[in-house]
Design a protein around this motif. Sequence first.
Motif, PDB file in Angstrom:
ATOM      1  N   UNK A   1      -2.135 -43.346   4.755  1.00  0.00           N
ATOM      2  CA  UNK A   1      -1.727 -43.634   6.129  1.00  0.00           C
ATOM      3  C   UNK A   1      -0.837 -42.568   6.742  1.00  0.00           C
ATOM      4  N   UNK A   2      -0.613 -42.709   8.048  1.00  0.00           N
ATOM      5  CA  UNK A   2       0.124 -41.695   8.814  1.00  0.00           C
ATOM      6  C   UNK A   2       1.533 -41.468   8.274  1.00  0.00           C
ATOM      7  N   UNK A   3       2.248 -42.514   7.977  1.00  0.00           N
ATOM      8  CA  UNK A   3       3.638 -42.337   7.531  1.00  0.00           C
ATOM      9  C   UNK A   3       3.707 -41.534   6.230  1.00  0.00           C
ATOM     10  N   UNK A   4       2.705 -41.697   5.384  1.00  0.00           N
ATOM     11  CA  UNK A   4       2.684 -40.954   4.126  1.00  0.00           C
ATOM     12  C   UNK A   4       2.332 -39.480   4.358  1.00  0.00           C
ATOM     13  N   UNK A   5       1.449 -39.238   5.314  1.00  0.00           N
ATOM     14  CA  UNK A   5       1.142 -37.847   5.684  1.00  0.00           C
ATOM     15  C   UNK A   5       2.406 -37.150   6.179  1.00  0.00           C
ATOM     16  N   UNK A   6       3.178 -37.862   6.970  1.00  0.00           N
ATOM     17  CA  UNK A   6       4.397 -37.279   7.530  1.00  0.00           C
ATOM     18  C   UNK A   6       5.401 -36.918   6.438  1.00  0.00           C
ATOM     19  N   UNK A   7       5.475 -37.750   5.405  1.00  0.00           N
ATOM     20  CA  UNK A   7       6.391 -37.455   4.296  1.00  0.00           C
ATOM     21  C   UNK A   7       6.013 -36.129   3.637  1.00  0.00           C
ATOM     22  N   UNK A   8       4.722 -35.927   3.422  1.00  0.00           N
ATOM     23  CA  UNK A   8       4.262 -34.673   2.820  1.00  0.00           C
ATOM     24  C   UNK A   8       4.612 -33.494   3.724  1.00  0.00           C
ATOM     25  N   UNK A   9       4.334 -33.620   5.013  1.00  0.00           N
ATOM     26  CA  UNK A   9       4.598 -32.528   5.955  1.00  0.00           C
ATOM     27  C   UNK A   9       6.088 -32.261   6.115  1.00  0.00           C
ATOM     28  N   UNK A  10       6.888 -33.291   6.112  1.00  0.00           N
ATOM     29  CA  UNK A  10       8.336 -33.127   6.243  1.00  0.00           C
ATOM     30  C   UNK A  10       8.920 -32.314   5.095  1.00  0.00           C
ATOM     31  N   UNK A  11       8.255 -32.343   3.972  1.00  0.00           N
ATOM     32  CA  UNK A  11       8.727 -31.613   2.791  1.00  0.00           C
ATOM     33  C   UNK A  11       7.986 -30.295   2.612  1.00  0.00           C
ATOM     34  N   UNK A  12       7.563 -29.707   3.738  1.00  0.00           N
ATOM     35  CA  UNK A  12       6.902 -28.388   3.763  1.00  0.00           C
ATOM     36  C   UNK A  12       5.577 -28.389   3.006  1.00  0.00           C
ATOM     37  N   UNK A  13       4.917 -29.547   3.008  1.00  0.00           N
ATOM     38  CA  UNK A  13       3.664 -29.659   2.282  1.00  0.00           C
ATOM     39  C   UNK A  13       2.551 -28.785   2.820  1.00  0.00           C
ATOM     40  N   UNK A  14       2.512 -28.582   4.133  1.00  0.00           N
ATOM     41  CA  UNK A  14       1.453 -27.768   4.729  1.00  0.00           C
ATOM     42  C   UNK A  14       1.500 -26.347   4.177  1.00  0.00           C
TER      43      UNK A  14
ATOM     44  N   UNK B   1       0.059 -32.209  13.755  1.00  0.00           N
ATOM     45  CA  UNK B   1      -1.259 -31.603  13.947  1.00  0.00           C
ATOM     46  C   UNK B   1      -1.170 -30.152  14.398  1.00  0.00           C
ATOM     47  N   UNK B   2      -0.233 -29.841  15.286  1.00  0.00           N
ATOM     48  CA  UNK B   2      -0.091 -28.474  15.770  1.00  0.00           C
ATOM     49  C   UNK B   2       0.292 -27.533  14.633  1.00  0.00           C
ATOM     50  N   UNK B   3       1.205 -27.975  13.771  1.00  0.00           N
ATOM     51  CA  UNK B   3       1.617 -27.156  12.633  1.00  0.00           C
ATOM     52  C   UNK B   3       0.444 -26.899  11.697  1.00  0.00           C
TER      53      UNK B   3
END
Length: 423
Positions: free
Chosen positions: A143-156, A190-192
């Motif tokens: 889900x979205x909230x879990x995606x955000x956790x990954x991205x918040x921790x420089x996952x991209x 998404x932009x990142x």
Amino acid sequence: MTQRADAMCSPEGLANIGKVVAFLREWDRGDRTVRCRMLKSFLAQNSGKMFYELELDFAQVASLFLARLTTWMRLTYRFEASLALQLKAVGIFLSTVAYDQYLNEFLEDGGVLILLEILSQSQIKEEEKLDALRLLLTVSNAGRSYKEVICENHGVKVVAECLAKSSADEMQEAAQKLLESLYHGNTKYQSQLYKGLIALLTCSAPKVQQRVLHTLHTVQSRMNTAHHSIVETVLNTLGSIYLEVQDEARNLILVLKDHDVRPVLLSGLVALLRPAGEVQRHQNLEGARLESETVEATGSLPVFVQQAAAAKTIHLLAKDNQEISQELLSLGVIQHLLHAMGNREHIDAQVQASLALKHFVHSNTSLEEPVLKVMGSTLFAAFMNKPDTLYMNMDDTQAELLLTNKVKISDGADKFVLTVLNI
């Protein structure tokens, strides 16, 4: 709740509690060898089990084992030889995503950070990094909230670097799927992700370029605008000697043509037909012979591969869209296609340019006369008859005329008018 409590208090339930207590005590007291044996047994007995089955087996306290497992992995992942077992055991818990209790507990214990750290460590085996990527994909798909956790921790950034540096197909595929998953439904980041994918196109590995182009095609198809930086990077990939990369680049260009970057995209394609400084190089006969020897020795120069790919892409765009065809004409595509047709150092550039020009001449009768003037009647007849073999009927003088042509185009009241300035 009453039924669960009754089950726990039954003789069977009490016996199960005793087994779980003994299991956790053995874990707490055991060394690496003991814990590895226990993990192997856990994997053999619990693979594929549902949430309620794990809870039943662990007397409703399976979370206590997950917490111990996560803590051990956090403390030892940099040097522990049993990391593969640890990751697979965590996967047993995270696979029960229909119930997010274990997933949330894993995240609260820093699980995502551990997995990203594993991907960042050069000494960790690729097989273990692959397992980490798959676990992150499970997290992202929840889900979205879990995606955000990954991205918040420089996952991209971490996943992108993993994709760029890995040479294994499975690793690249897993990283690609994770990036796609992180993009979908993740408005905040998404932009990142989009800009990160564009930056990845500068990677020299053809398989990576192919995967990133494919992902960008999927992403761009769902966007209303395109970032200006995508044009140059995509056009650069047309210079790849790998046809799979060129094909993916063309597919992306077919999407980009419907976005706000179209003017820059079309002008960039036309410019590729006439690489900077090429006329001067051809005018130096000795330099041309040396360059020809280089082409023969190395197969194809990237600039000529790009020239041929641009001509093929222009042909495809013009054939499918009359409005784009007119825009290309206004950009001087005829002069540039004639120039590419004269490049006797790269046959494919001649062939693709000839096929593209043939389309324009067939679609616009006003183009026949100026093209005839540049080519001459003999070469023009061969061109109209079979453009893909025109290069076989061309001598040095004719090629030089094509290379240095000065066809000028102007927009008349109801059609394009071309004049030849050097005839």
